[in-house]
Design an enzyme around this catalytic site. Structure first.
Site, PDB file in Angstrom:
ATOM      1  N   GLN A 133       0.848  -1.206   0.000  1.00 47.10           N
ATOM      2  CA  GLN A 133       0.000   0.000   0.000  1.00 47.10           C
ATOM      3  C   GLN A 133       0.882   1.254   0.000  1.00 47.10           C
ATOM      4  O   GLN A 133       1.670   1.454   0.919  1.00 47.10           O
ATOM      5  CB  GLN A 133      -0.902   0.004   1.234  1.00 47.10           C
ATOM      6  CG  GLN A 133      -1.822   1.211   1.275  1.00 47.10           C
ATOM      7  CD  GLN A 133      -2.830   1.152   2.408  1.00 47.10           C
ATOM      8  OE1 GLN A 133      -2.496   1.370   3.557  1.00 47.10           O
ATOM      9  NE2 GLN A 133      -4.076   0.871   2.078  1.00 47.10           N
ATOM     10  N   HIS A 204      -9.400   7.155   4.039  1.00 45.38           N
ATOM     11  CA  HIS A 204      -9.127   7.518   5.437  1.00 45.38           C
ATOM     12  C   HIS A 204      -8.650   8.958   5.643  1.00 45.38           C
ATOM     13  O   HIS A 204      -7.949   9.231   6.616  1.00 45.38           O
ATOM     14  CB  HIS A 204      -8.101   6.535   6.057  1.00 45.38           C
ATOM     15  CG  HIS A 204      -8.589   5.110   6.054  1.00 45.38           C
ATOM     16  ND1 HIS A 204      -7.758   4.034   6.151  1.00 45.38           N
ATOM     17  CD2 HIS A 204      -9.842   4.597   5.962  1.00 45.38           C
ATOM     18  CE1 HIS A 204      -8.469   2.902   6.116  1.00 45.38           C
ATOM     19  NE2 HIS A 204      -9.736   3.234   6.002  1.00 45.38           N
ATOM     20  N   TYR A 206      -6.479  10.663   3.940  1.00 48.31           N
ATOM     21  CA  TYR A 206      -5.123  10.949   3.478  1.00 48.31           C
ATOM     22  C   TYR A 206      -5.175  11.709   2.146  1.00 48.31           C
ATOM     23  O   TYR A 206      -6.247  11.926   1.576  1.00 48.31           O
ATOM     24  CB  TYR A 206      -4.324   9.641   3.379  1.00 48.31           C
ATOM     25  CG  TYR A 206      -4.116   8.963   4.723  1.00 48.31           C
ATOM     26  CD1 TYR A 206      -3.408   9.594   5.748  1.00 48.31           C
ATOM     27  CD2 TYR A 206      -4.635   7.704   4.988  1.00 48.31           C
ATOM     28  CE1 TYR A 206      -3.220   8.981   6.985  1.00 48.31           C
ATOM     29  CE2 TYR A 206      -4.449   7.080   6.220  1.00 48.31           C
ATOM     30  CZ  TYR A 206      -3.741   7.729   7.210  1.00 48.31           C
ATOM     31  OH  TYR A 206      -3.563   7.123   8.437  1.00 48.31           O
TER      32      TYR A 206
END
Ligand SMILES: Cc1cc2nc3c(=O)[nH]c(=O)nc-3n(C[C@H](O)[C@H](O)[C@H](O)COP(=O)(O)O)c2cc1C
Length: 443
Positions: A133, A204, A206
């Protein structure tokens, strides 16, 4: 505290689901989870996925350490089908803490060793697929241990949490185009390290995900759907072009619902923020599929703001009003809606850990009814790294090994940057947890 699920039997859980009218079913056919899944390029030996769980246990330059290796060796030895490795930064200023993994030429040997150890520890004949990721932490960047936010747009409730003034500058278009180049460089290194694919992370809160809800940002990356998703889709295209290998997987973890009460959120009903509206997430997944990104891991919420939307729990920093089954249903139901509307995509399901030992029956039902193509577990895999082996060999999970949804892993991550199960993996994490909170109590 060890908190068992309040349901004394599977039947009690089934009765509560029926009483609440949730779209959650159960199937005894857990062997569906043991079947290989063709991801186009590589085949996962089974449908069980370890979700990314960021540890913050790198060395200073960002290479994995023994604690990092240990986490992945254990789950590989536990028969997992796909290891979706945790958030790895693509640049120094985008690290979430000084211990976040960071892939560079300097740290590449450590990442090669990580890939090697995962494959070496796998059960013979069940080599898991590995996805790394890649992320830029954006407003949650803390490269030197103090908050150093980089934001795409102003979001009232998120800005307030970080005490950002209204005139806090936005990341410029030029900066963002450099970030996309950093994703490309990191993806090339990930391939060299021996991973099977990368995740261009957009969830999330980001940085790349922050753009999805930039309705008011001026310029080519804010406003309408096409502008708000332009950077992310260009990152996919550029990574794909640079890698130029049809067998290397370009995947992504995306939010499908933000649940922001004040600001207009992505995937959110305009008239009622508590409701999901999948119109734009469906459109985005269709665009991703057109670009060859078919492996998609979905999620919801923002763990820094409303963690219960992201991971239903029983104990945590606060106790939400909603029952954890409500959050579990939200995740499983909307994942299924998305999967059914874009069947060409291989969607990884989320929302299973809280269901503890009853989760395989719900997971099997989701797979059988076309509500997911693979099933991911986050907290469960750090608590119970051989859960896949148990499901595959015995059709069930053992009650005395399951995650108890106590949020200690999340607290340890928040306050110490580490991620491990304090309850079930006390040998490695209990002392670290005790030290963290003892220090806090003294100060
Ligand atoms: C300590 C901790 C670290 C996490 N790190 C990541 C991460 O690096 N990347 C990511 O996409 N999600 C991360 N998550 C979210 C999980 O992958 C997962 O979506 C969430 O825990 C819900 O799944 P579960 O109910 O199976 O735990 C993290 C969650 C926790 C509790």
């Amino acid at each position: 505290m060890l908190k068992q699920l309040s349901y004394k039997s599977l039947q009690e859980l089934k009765d509560d689901v029926a009483k609440r009218g949730y779209d959650i079913g159960f199937s005894d056919n857990t062997q569906i989870l043991a079947k290989p899944v063709d991801l186009g390029g590589c085949v996962a030996p089974n449908a069980l996925v370890a979700h990314p769980m960021e540890g913050g246990d790198s060395d200073k330059p960002g290479a994995p350490t023994e604690l990092t290796f240990r986490k992945y060796e254990r789950v590989a030895a536990g028969g997992i089908g796909l290891v979706w490795i945790e958030a790895v930064s693509v640049c120094q200023e985008g690290r979430s803490n000084p211990g976040q993994l960071y892939i560079t030429k300097e740290t590449l040997p450590g990442f090669k060793e990580l890939a090697r150890r995962i494959y070496a520890n796998a059960i013979p004949g069940t080599r898991p697929v590995t996805i790394l990721q890649l992320n830029h932490s954006g407003r949650y960047s803390k490269p030197e241990g103090v908050s150093a936010p980089i934001i795409a747009g102003h979001k009232t409730e998120l800005d307030e949490r970080l005490k950002l003034p209204a005139d806090y500058p936005l990341a410029t278009d030029e900066y963002m185009e450099g970030v996309v180049e950093n994703f490309v460089k990191a993806a090339v290194l990930a391939k060299e390290a021996g991973f099977d694919g990368v995740d261009i992370k957009a969830c999330h809160g980001y940085l790349l995900h922050d753009f999805f809800s930039c309705f008011d940002r001026p310029g080519k990356y804010g406003g309408g759907f096409e502008n708000r998703t332009r950077l992310f889709l260009s990152a996919i295209e550029k990574v794909k072009a640079a890698i130029n290998d049809p067998n290397f997987i370009i995947a992504s973890r995306i939010n499908i619902y933000d649940a922001m009460p004040v600001s207009r959120g992505w995937g959110t009903d305009l008239n009622d923020f508590s409701k999901v509206d999948l119109t734009e997430p469906v459109k985005l997944v269709e665009e991703m599929v057109k670009r060859g990104t078919t492996l998609i891991n979905v999620t919801m919420g923002n763990p820094y703001f409303i963690p219960h939307i992201n991971r239903p729990y029983d104990l945590g920093a606060y106790l939400p009003e909603e029952h954890p089954l409500e959050g579990t249903h939200r995740l499983i139901h909307h994942t299924a809606q998305l999967q059914k509307r874009v069947p060409q995509a291989k969607i990884v399901g989320v929302g299973y850990s809280w269901l503890r030992e009853y989760s395989p029956y719900v997971a099997a039902w989701a797979m059988e009814t076309g509500g997911a193509s693979l099933i991911g577990y986050g907290r469960q895999f750090i608590a119970y790294p051989d859960f896949a082996k148990d499901i595959i060999e015995t059709g069930r999970m053992q009650k005395n090994k399951v995650c108890v949804a106590c949020s200690k892993c999340a607290l340890l991550k928040r306050d110490r940057g580490l991620c491990g199960c304090v309850v079930r993996d006390s040998e490695a994490y209990l002392q670290l947890y005790m030290d963290t909170y003892k220090k806090e109590a003294k100060s």
